[in-house]
Scaffold this motif. Structure first.
Motif, PDB file in Angstrom:
ATOM      1  N   ALA A 182     -13.067  -7.291  30.926  1.00 49.17           N
ATOM      2  CA  ALA A 182     -13.162  -6.183  29.966  1.00 49.17           C
ATOM      3  C   ALA A 182     -14.319  -5.236  30.232  1.00 49.17           C
ATOM      4  N   THR A 183     -14.934  -5.311  31.410  1.00 53.65           N
ATOM      5  CA  THR A 183     -16.054  -4.435  31.740  1.00 53.65           C
ATOM      6  C   THR A 183     -15.597  -3.251  32.584  1.00 53.65           C
ATOM      7  N   THR A 184     -16.520  -2.326  32.787  1.00 52.94           N
ATOM      8  CA  THR A 184     -16.285  -1.191  33.672  1.00 52.94           C
ATOM      9  C   THR A 184     -15.756  -1.656  35.009  1.00 52.94           C
ATOM     10  N   GLU A 185     -16.441  -2.674  35.529  1.00 47.55           N
ATOM     11  CA  GLU A 185     -16.133  -3.107  36.884  1.00 47.55           C
ATOM     12  C   GLU A 185     -14.741  -3.722  36.981  1.00 47.55           C
ATOM     13  N   ALA A 186     -14.323  -4.460  35.947  1.00 44.10           N
ATOM     14  CA  ALA A 186     -12.970  -5.014  35.937  1.00 44.10           C
ATOM     15  C   ALA A 186     -11.939  -3.883  35.916  1.00 44.10           C
ATOM     16  N   ASP A 187     -12.196  -2.857  35.095  1.00 39.29           N
ATOM     17  CA  ASP A 187     -11.298  -1.707  35.045  1.00 39.29           C
ATOM     18  C   ASP A 187     -11.263  -0.977  36.376  1.00 39.29           C
ATOM     19  N   GLU A 188     -12.426  -0.862  36.997  1.00 46.33           N
ATOM     20  CA  GLU A 188     -12.504  -0.129  38.261  1.00 46.33           C
ATOM     21  C   GLU A 188     -11.712  -0.805  39.368  1.00 46.33           C
ATOM     22  N   ILE A 189     -11.810  -2.132  39.428  1.00 45.63           N
ATOM     23  CA  ILE A 189     -11.037  -2.852  40.447  1.00 45.63           C
ATOM     24  C   ILE A 189      -9.545  -2.612  40.243  1.00 45.63           C
ATOM     25  N   LYS A 190      -9.092  -2.760  39.012  1.00 47.22           N
ATOM     26  CA  LYS A 190      -7.667  -2.641  38.724  1.00 47.22           C
ATOM     27  C   LYS A 190      -7.149  -1.215  38.872  1.00 47.22           C
ATOM     28  N   ASN A 191      -7.897  -0.247  38.352  1.00 46.40           N
ATOM     29  CA  ASN A 191      -7.380   1.112  38.247  1.00 46.40           C
ATOM     30  C   ASN A 191      -7.778   2.047  39.374  1.00 46.40           C
ATOM     31  N   THR A 192      -8.833   1.696  40.114  1.00 44.83           N
ATOM     32  CA  THR A 192      -9.326   2.608  41.140  1.00 44.83           C
ATOM     33  C   THR A 192      -9.379   1.973  42.529  1.00 44.83           C
ATOM     34  N   ILE A 193     -10.077   0.848  42.642  1.00 42.77           N
ATOM     35  CA  ILE A 193     -10.281   0.274  43.975  1.00 42.77           C
ATOM     36  C   ILE A 193      -8.989  -0.280  44.558  1.00 42.77           C
ATOM     37  N   ASN A 194      -8.283  -1.142  43.808  1.00 40.82           N
ATOM     38  CA  ASN A 194      -7.077  -1.747  44.372  1.00 40.82           C
ATOM     39  C   ASN A 194      -5.975  -0.743  44.682  1.00 40.82           C
ATOM     40  N   PRO A 195      -5.730   0.263  43.827  1.00 38.68           N
ATOM     41  CA  PRO A 195      -4.756   1.280  44.225  1.00 38.68           C
ATOM     42  C   PRO A 195      -5.146   2.000  45.519  1.00 38.68           C
ATOM     43  N   ALA A 196      -6.461   2.218  45.703  1.00 35.57           N
ATOM     44  CA  ALA A 196      -6.924   2.856  46.929  1.00 35.57           C
ATOM     45  C   ALA A 196      -6.741   1.937  48.131  1.00 35.57           C
ATOM     46  N   CYS A 197      -6.987   0.632  47.931  1.00 37.87           N
ATOM     47  CA  CYS A 197      -6.757  -0.329  49.017  1.00 37.87           C
ATOM     48  C   CYS A 197      -5.306  -0.300  49.456  1.00 37.87           C
ATOM     49  N   LYS A 198      -4.405  -0.320  48.467  1.00 38.48           N
ATOM     50  CA  LYS A 198      -2.972  -0.313  48.757  1.00 38.48           C
ATOM     51  C   LYS A 198      -2.570   0.960  49.484  1.00 38.48           C
ATOM     52  N   ALA A 199      -3.086   2.097  49.027  1.00 39.64           N
ATOM     53  CA  ALA A 199      -2.747   3.372  49.647  1.00 39.64           C
ATOM     54  C   ALA A 199      -3.237   3.450  51.087  1.00 39.64           C
ATOM     55  N   ALA A 200      -4.327   2.742  51.377  1.00 43.66           N
ATOM     56  CA  ALA A 200      -4.882   2.744  52.720  1.00 43.66           C
ATOM     57  C   ALA A 200      -4.268   1.659  53.605  1.00 43.66           C
ATOM     58  N   GLY A 201      -3.304   0.908  53.068  1.00 43.58           N
ATOM     59  CA  GLY A 201      -2.665  -0.145  53.841  1.00 43.58           C
ATOM     60  C   GLY A 201      -3.534  -1.373  54.014  1.00 43.58           C
ATOM     61  N   LYS A 202      -4.475  -1.574  53.087  1.00 44.61           N
ATOM     62  CA  LYS A 202      -5.368  -2.723  53.154  1.00 44.61           C
ATOM     63  C   LYS A 202      -5.009  -3.754  52.085  1.00 44.61           C
ATOM     64  N   LYS A 203      -5.486  -4.977  52.243  1.00 46.40           N
ATOM     65  CA  LYS A 203      -5.288  -6.001  51.236  1.00 46.40           C
ATOM     66  C   LYS A 203      -6.078  -5.643  49.974  1.00 46.40           C
ATOM     67  N   SER A 204      -5.520  -5.968  48.824  1.00 44.42           N
ATOM     68  CA  SER A 204      -6.202  -5.727  47.565  1.00 44.42           C
ATOM     69  C   SER A 204      -7.240  -6.818  47.294  1.00 44.42           C
ATOM     70  N   ILE A 205      -8.138  -6.550  46.367  1.00 45.16           N
ATOM     71  CA  ILE A 205      -9.022  -7.595  45.849  1.00 45.16           C
ATOM     72  C   ILE A 205      -8.135  -8.570  45.075  1.00 45.16           C
TER      73      ILE A 205
END
Length: 313
Positions: free
Chosen positions: A182-205
């Motif tokens: 429920a923190t900023t960082e949890a939201d960031e992984i789900k909503n920002t970092i992992n979508p970017a990983c997927k778009a770049a063809g990389k494995k998600s967190i």
């Protein structure tokens, strides 16, 4: 904690390196936010007394009550945590006590899960909360937040960075990352970092991060090598590193600077009273003493920055 005020920019499918924090917010299972002492824990601060003009601003029902119920997630050192005797201590606790003293009130501190606090405020279970809440427009739909501090986000790894993780969010793709739920960082992984990983063809967190109800458990997950990195607010990362006896190090720079807010019910007259009390504490030096005591003076705001709401995202 909570949703980021400034999101990292996504470009060509990857997250671009975040900007540095402009104002600077373990080893074994025993190294956690609930152990050790602040760098200057014995430092004294001014004994705040009531200010008649501010006392007059307090809503009548709260003035009659006298002692307010204050919620805090006591796993988030150095902002709020339990000392060796089980007492809730930290920067937010000292700040809250000083603010309420200015208002002629006292605090009954209640430990609560971070993700339950806003609901507790709206349900009138708690009168207010000091618990490292980042002010966001989404939160302002539910509650009011009085700005009193500023912090960024940061990443920690084991000393020596044995997994050779790079220094941007994009470099976390595919690694196991510990985070408080429920923190900023949890939201960031789900909503920002992992979508970017997927778009770049990389494995998600994996699992959108290993999420723990208590920040202390997230820290232990890293020091015990269950996870390879940890994301949290920059003061928390800095404190965990100091308490780790050399086991942890920061990865890259702090980023996503944003104000923390003291949470009060929407439209409550308590908000402006708290705002005035913080300005008084800045003027008489108590505010700076509290931040210095807990080693977080770099997050200080000036009196004109003590605003009610005002989130930009």
């Amino acid at each position: 904690m909570a949703s980021s005020i400034a999101k990292r920019i996504i470009a060509t499918g990857a997250v671009v390196a975040a900007s540095s924090l402009v104002l600077t917010a373990c080893g074994s299972s025993k190294i956690s936010g609930n152990s050790g002492a602040a760098p200057n824990a014995s430092q004294s601060v001014n004994a705040a007394g009531p200010d008649a003009a501010l006392v007059a601003m307090v809503p009548a029902d709260l003035k009659t009550k006298g002692t307010l119920t204050v919620a805090t997630d006591s796993t988030y050192a150095p902002d709020e945590f339990k000392d060796a005797s089980g007492n809730v201590v930290g920067m937010d606790i000292d700040m809250g006590n000083a603010i309420l003293a200015k208002l002629g009130l006292k605090a009954d501190w209640q430990s609560a899960g971070f993700d339950s606090i806003l609901g507790g405020i709206t349900a009138k279970k708690y009168d207010l909360s000091l618990s490292s809440f980042t002010d966001t427009q989404e939160r302002e739909k539910q509650v009011d937040l009085v700005h009193y501090f500023t912090a960024g986000e940061a990443v920690a790894v084991l000393t020596g960075n044995p997994d050779k993780i790079g220094t941007t969010a994009a470099d976390l793709c595919g690694f196991k990352v510990a985070v408080q739920s429920a923190t900023t960082e949890a939201d960031e992984i789900k909503n920002t970092i992992n979508p970017a990983c997927k778009a770049a063809g990389k494995k998600s967190i994996p699992n959108n991060g290993d999420q723990f109800e208590a920040q202390t458990d997230a820290t232990t997950a890293l020091t015990s090598k269950r996870d390879q990195a940890m994301m949290a607010d920059s003061p928390v990362i800095d404190y965990a590193i100091k308490q780790s006896n050399g086991a942890l190090q920061k990865l890259g720079d702090n980023y996503n600077v944003a104000p923390y807010g003291i949470v009060v019910p929407k439209g409550s007259g308590l908000g402006p009273a708290i705002q005035g009390a913080i300005k008084d504490l800045i003027k008489d030096g108590t505010y700076g003493q509290i931040l210095s005591k807990w080693g977080v003076a770099s997050g200080a705001l000036t009196a004109d920055q003590i605003t009610l709401n005002g989130a930009t995202s």
